[in-house]
Structures are given as C-alpha cells and as structure tokens.
Scaffold this active site. Structure first.
Site, PDB file in Angstrom:
ATOM      1  CB  CYS A   9      -2.253  -4.458   6.619  1.00 58.80           C
ATOM      2  SG  CYS A   9      -1.972  -2.889   7.358  1.00 58.80           S
ATOM      3  CG  HIS A  19      -2.479  -6.566  10.578  1.00 57.74           C
ATOM      4  ND1 HIS A  19      -1.148  -6.367  10.125  1.00 57.74           N
ATOM      5  CD2 HIS A  19      -3.076  -5.347  10.844  1.00 57.74           C
ATOM      6  CE1 HIS A  19      -0.850  -4.951  10.057  1.00 57.74           C
ATOM      7  NE2 HIS A  19      -2.174  -4.290  10.448  1.00 57.74           N
ATOM      8  CD  GLU A  28      -1.269  -0.078   3.566  1.00 61.65           C
ATOM      9  OE1 GLU A  28      -1.973   0.934   3.627  1.00 61.65           O
ATOM     10  OE2 GLU A  28      -1.484  -1.021   4.474  1.00 61.65           O
TER      11      GLU A  28
HETATM   12  P1  HMG Z   1      -3.746   6.915  21.531  1.00 60.09           P
HETATM   13  O1  HMG Z   1      -4.743   7.424  21.481  1.00 60.09           O
HETATM   14  O2  HMG Z   1      -2.663   7.926  21.554  1.00 60.09           O
HETATM   15  O3  HMG Z   1      -3.427   5.819  22.762  1.00 60.09           O
HETATM   16  O4  HMG Z   1      -3.427   6.192  19.987  1.00 60.09           O
HETATM   17  P2  HMG Z   1      -4.509   5.469  23.719  1.00 60.09           P
HETATM   18  O5  HMG Z   1      -4.527   6.647  24.800  1.00 60.09           O
HETATM   19  O6  HMG Z   1      -5.593   4.790  23.329  1.00 60.09           O
HETATM   20  O7  HMG Z   1      -3.444   4.519  24.554  1.00 60.09           O
HETATM   21  C1  HMG Z   1      -2.954   3.270  24.048  1.00 60.09           C
HETATM   22  C2  HMG Z   1      -2.895   2.361  25.157  1.00 60.09           C
HETATM   23  O8  HMG Z   1      -1.675   2.946  26.285  1.00 60.09           O
HETATM   24  C3  HMG Z   1      -3.985   2.221  26.064  1.00 60.09           C
HETATM   25  O9  HMG Z   1      -4.259   0.745  26.532  1.00 60.09           O
HETATM   26  C4  HMG Z   1      -3.696   3.040  27.327  1.00 60.09           C
HETATM   27  O10 HMG Z   1      -4.233   2.561  28.572  1.00 60.09           O
HETATM   28  C5  HMG Z   1      -2.069   2.639  27.336  1.00 60.09           C
HETATM   29  P3  HMG Z   1      -5.523  -0.108  26.002  1.00 60.09           P
HETATM   30  O11 HMG Z   1      -6.610   0.656  26.748  1.00 60.09           O
HETATM   31  O12 HMG Z   1      -5.490   0.068  24.504  1.00 60.09           O
HETATM   32  O13 HMG Z   1      -5.313  -1.655  26.367  1.00 60.09           O
HETATM   33  N1  HMG Z   1      -1.353   3.390  28.182  1.00 60.09           N
HETATM   34  C6  HMG Z   1      -0.265   3.186  28.974  1.00 60.09           C
HETATM   35  N2  HMG Z   1       0.062   1.913  29.245  1.00 60.09           N
HETATM   36  C7  HMG Z   1       1.457   1.827  30.208  1.00 60.09           C
HETATM   37  N3  HMG Z   1       1.944   2.945  30.748  1.00 60.09           N
HETATM   38  C8  HMG Z   1       1.562   4.430  30.601  1.00 60.09           C
HETATM   39  C9  HMG Z   1       0.263   4.355  29.481  1.00 60.09           C
HETATM   40  N4  HMG Z   1      -0.496   5.423  29.207  1.00 60.09           N
HETATM   41  C10 HMG Z   1      -1.438   5.041  28.133  1.00 60.09           C
HETATM   42  N5  HMG Z   1       1.832   5.490  30.958  1.00 60.09           N
HETATM   43  C11 HMG Z   1      -3.764   4.518  18.486  1.00 60.09           C
HETATM   44  C12 HMG Z   1      -3.258   4.605  19.963  1.00 60.09           C
HETATM   45  C13 HMG Z   1      -3.510   2.688  18.416  1.00 60.09           C
HETATM   46  C14 HMG Z   1      -5.033   4.877  18.318  1.00 60.09           C
HETATM   47  C15 HMG Z   1      -2.928   5.262  17.599  1.00 60.09           C
HETATM   48  O14 HMG Z   1      -1.436   4.680  17.891  1.00 60.09           O
HETATM   49  C16 HMG Z   1      -3.209   5.110  16.244  1.00 60.09           C
HETATM   50  O15 HMG Z   1      -3.977   5.672  15.844  1.00 60.09           O
HETATM   51  N6  HMG Z   1      -2.470   4.227  15.399  1.00 60.09           N
HETATM   52  C17 HMG Z   1      -2.721   3.776  14.117  1.00 60.09           C
HETATM   53  C18 HMG Z   1      -3.728   2.958  13.766  1.00 60.09           C
HETATM   54  C19 HMG Z   1      -3.738   1.607  14.159  1.00 60.09           C
HETATM   55  O16 HMG Z   1      -2.669   0.964  14.188  1.00 60.09           O
HETATM   56  N7  HMG Z   1      -4.772   0.910  14.121  1.00 60.09           N
HETATM   57  C20 HMG Z   1      -5.070  -0.657  14.543  1.00 60.09           C
HETATM   58  C21 HMG Z   1      -5.947  -1.227  14.004  1.00 60.09           C
HETATM   59  S1  HMG Z   1      -6.326  -0.926  12.097  1.00 60.09           S
HETATM   60  C22 HMG Z   1      -4.966  -1.887  11.489  1.00 60.09           C
HETATM   61  O17 HMG Z   1      -4.347  -2.783  11.973  1.00 60.09           O
HETATM   62  C23 HMG Z   1      -4.705  -1.488   9.980  1.00 60.09           C
HETATM   63  C24 HMG Z   1      -3.222  -0.845   9.786  1.00 60.09           C
HETATM   64  O18 HMG Z   1      -2.358  -1.720  10.164  1.00 60.09           O
HETATM   65  C25 HMG Z   1      -3.521  -0.113   8.364  1.00 60.09           C
HETATM   66  C26 HMG Z   1      -3.684  -1.156   7.123  1.00 60.09           C
HETATM   67  O19 HMG Z   1      -4.504  -1.994   7.507  1.00 60.09           O
HETATM   68  O20 HMG Z   1      -3.047  -0.901   6.061  1.00 60.09           O
HETATM   69  C27 HMG Z   1      -3.444   0.361  10.738  1.00 60.09           C
END
Ligand code: HMG
Length: 378
Positions: free
Chosen positions: A111, A233, A79
């Site tokens: 992906c 994934h 992609e």
């Molecule tokens: P965010 O909003 O910054 O993070 O982004 P958050 O506030 O949701 O926190 C993440 C986790 O860290 C949470 O845990 C928190 O509690 C924890 P969870 O509730 O998820 O278990 N946390 C801590 N843990 C330990 N110590 C601390 C601490 N503070 C917080 N101090 C988000 C997270 C994944 C949304 C962001 O990184 C993002 O947008 N990433 C890109 C999208 C993505 O990867 N999506 C995955 C599913 S889609 C997919 O897999 C397809 C993809 O690969 C693309 C394709 O298909 O081509 C993306």
C-alpha cells in the site's frame, strides 16, 4: 519554489456491496463490521474493469485540464499488477492519448507505492520545475471468501498531478521513513488473493507509524502536534483510529481530531491499498475549505515500508472537487451472490476471451487477444 500536489481525482469500481449484506451472509454481527472494523461498504469491480480502467478514469479529468505535453512521467503504483513485464501505466498512457515524450513505469511496495510515487515525482519536479508528473495509485484488495480479511476488501484509484508551485498541497522536503522486513501480508505470484497474518499486520502498522515518526522528529520535520489534519492509510477505518490513538500517545495527547470525511472514503470504498491514503486526502480536500492548514499523512505498506509525509494546503486552495461523492454515489449495488460470482470469476488468465460490456465508466477492458489485454474508451 514549492513542490507538491496540483490536482487530485478519484475513481472506483462499478459495483458496491453493503457491509450489512455481507455480515448477514457470513453470520457476523453487523456491528463488528460497521463499528469493530469501521466499514460500511466495499467497491466491487465489473468483469470489464481492472486497475488500468480505474487508473485511466481517475486521471482523465486531470489530463483534460492541463497542457498534457508537460507531463514527463507517469508513475502507476499498484500491487494488483496485470502483467509481470509491461507497466500498467503504458495502457493508461494510450487510453489518455498522452504524448510519446513521456517516461512510464510501475511502482510496487504494497500500500506504500502511491506515496513513494508522489515523493519520486516531487524530487523530479524540484529538479526540473517545468515538468509535470502524473502519479496514479490503483488497486483492488482481494482476500479469500469468508476469511477474516474479506470485509476489508475494496477498490479504487487516485490520480495526483505533481508539479512545482502546486495549486493544492505544498509538500515538505523532510519526511519520516521506516522499513523493516515482516511477513504480515503478501501475495505470491501464483495467487489472486492476499495471504495475511491480520493481527501481526495491525501491530506492524503501528510499529511502523512510530518508527517513521521518530525519523521525522530526528530529521527536524514538521511537528505533527501542529498539524491540523492527520490522515492515515486506512485498510479499514478502525485502523486509522488506532493509528491516531498511537500518535496521540506519542505526542502526549496533543493531536488534532481525525477527519471524518477522509475516514468516510475508506468506510465506503473499502481498502484500496495504494490508493487508500490518497483517497483520504481527496476526501479531506473535497469536504471543506482547508486553505492554509497543515496536513500529516502516514502511509504503510505491508512487508513493510512506512512514511510520514507532511505539507500544507495552499492558502488559496479553496474546496476541491476530487470526484469523491460522484465515485461513492455512482456505484450500482449488488447482492452477495453476485459479489461471490464476480469474486470467483476474477482471473489473471491470459487466455483469449471477450468480456461482457458492464461498466458505465469511461474506459473498459474489452478482452484478451493473442494473450494481450485490450482496453478501450467507452
Ligand atoms: P478479526 O480477527 O475477524 O476481527 O479480523 P477481531 O476479532 O480482531 O475484531 C475486530 C474488531 O471488532 C475488534 O476491535 C473487536 O473488539 C470488534 P478492536 O479490538 O480491534 O478495537 N468487534 C465488535 N465491535 C462492535 N460490535 C461487535 C463486535 N465484535 C467484534 N459485535 C482483521 C480483523 C483486521 C485482523 C482482519 O479483518 C484482517 O486480517 N484484515 C486484513 C489485514 C489488514 O487490513 N491489516 C491492517 C494493517 S496492515 C495494512 O494496513 C496493509 C494492507 O493494507 C496491505 C498492504 O500494505 O498492501 C492490509
């Protein structure tokens, strides 16, 4: 006759950025990235690398080990395409000196493309068992600087040789599929970074996992409760843990343990998009003798398509050197300022230019001449 994966090799970018440096620079608790997301580092490409150079580097050792005249298809899933018309695989085909009697095409569905390629290739070799098909998943994950997605960037390529009577993994004919239209993650043609609704994307992923599992069950596929190794994934490795927990709920707790070696590939490389799940498989096969064990693999591509693919590691597969440790350990560390410069320099421009010689990988992009990308063996 069985069909499946006969060989698998991984490659990644020249540089690595440690997640603790990114956390410090962005004022984020390091534990949020290392534990909350499960990410320890991410691969960063040198200016003279892209998906073509990584793809060729991953596939080269495989091609050296076989009679390349038997390769009838080269399917490159990405992609992060470098051209809207020409398939990236045609550049790879030349870099690897493959015979002209080969079909080359590019596949895209976020992906999911790599697993789509494996399934198409498996169908091909089932029809013509003397054929070999080379499937290469290759991607660089890019989000805006200082965005929530930034710590989930990464890069990598995984090449898989698909054949009849494969030496590594025999794939089941039945799989589970789930497609639904959702705006969770996408990259419009005028952008070099993805747009994403992060929290929607994680729930869409889990819904897809469940939908594909229901299809697998309805079609009489292999029971995931009986599979020793479950791979997912892994856009960030906490996502694989969430996926495993959802599957465990669906199976009333009757699931095996997550494979830490497979997770470590994602934690170290970052998201390699289409190469992420194949990278987990490479990590599994390199980290121990899995001969005879069942494998379940869930692929999710935003937008979205999900598939559960199952199979069994061949009874005499042994430990397979997939190049994982060399890829992870061979990278050159950089600081945040260098990473930011490389991020800003990344361009899809067709302006003529000569690129500096940086990568120590076997292939590099030399530059652009007359609007066309030029690649060379180092
Ligand atoms: P965010 O909003 O910054 O993070 O982004 P958050 O506030 O949701 O926190 C993440 C986790 O860290 C949470 O845990 C928190 O509690 C924890 P969870 O509730 O998820 O278990 N946390 C801590 N843990 C330990 N110590 C601390 C601490 N503070 C917080 N101090 C988000 C997270 C994944 C949304 C962001 O990184 C993002 O947008 N990433 C890109 C999208 C993505 O990867 N999506 C995955 C599913 S889609 C997919 O897999 C397809 C993809 O690969 C693309 C394709 O298909 O081509 C993306």
């Amino acid at each position: 006759m069985s069909v499946g994966i006969d060989d698998i090799q991984i490659a990644t970018g020249h540089h690595v950025l440690d997640m603790s440096l990114l956390a410090e620079a962005r004022g984020i608790e390091p534990a949020k990235l290392s534990i909350g997301l499960g990410q320890l580092a991410m691969s960063v490409l040198a200016p003279d690398e892209d998906i073509v150079t990584m793809a060729a580097a991953a596939a080269a050792p495989i091609v050296e080990r076989i009679d390349a005249s038997r390769i009838r298809s080269v399917l490159v899933a990405t992609e992060s395409g470098v051209d809207q018309s020409k398939a990236a695989g045609v550049f790879v085909h030349r870099l690897l000196d493959l015979p002209s009697t080969t079909r080359v095409v590019e596949l895209k569905q976020a992906c999911y493309g790599g697993i789509a390629g494996v399934q198409l290739a498996a169908d091909q070799v089932a029809r013509r068992p003397d054929d070999l098909a080379l499937v290469i998943a290759t991607d660089v994950a890019r989000y805006d600087l200082a965005s929530a997605g930034e710590p989930t960037q990464g890069a990598g390529a995984v090449a898989m040789l698909v054949s009849a009577n494969p030496r590594l993994v025999e794939l089941d004919a039945v799989s589970g599929l789930h497609t639904f239209d959702v705006d969770d993650f996408w990259r419009p043609n005028d952008r070099t970074t993805a747009l994403v609704d992060g929290h929607l994307s994680t729930s869409a992923y889990l819904d897809s996992l469940e939908g594909a599992w229901r299809d697998l069950v309805a079609r009489g596929g292999r029971s995931l409760a009986d599979v020793a190794h479950l791979l997912y994934h892994q856009p960030f490795t906490k996502m694989a843990r969430k996926a495993h927990a959802r599957l465990s709920d669906l199976l009333d707790g009757e699931v095996g343990a997550l494979d830490e070696a497979a997770l470590d590939v994602g934690a170290q490389l970052g998201n390699a998009y289409s190469a992420s799940l194949p990278g987990a498989l490479a990590g599994l096969l390199e980290s121990g003798d899995r001969s005879g064990a069942g494998v379940g693999m869930f692929s999710y591509g935003s937008g979205s398509v999900g598939e559960w693919m199952t199979g069994v590691v061949r009874s005499d597969a042994g430990v397979h050197d997939a190049g994982v440790r060399r890829a992870i350990d061979g990278r050159v560390p950089i600081d945040v300022a260098t990473y930011e410069r490389l991020h800003a320099e990344h361009s899809a421009s067709s302006e003529d230019r000569t690129l500096p010689r940086v990568t120590t990988g076997p292939f590099r992009m030399a530059g652009v001449e007359g609007g066309a990308r030029k690649y060379e063996r180092v």
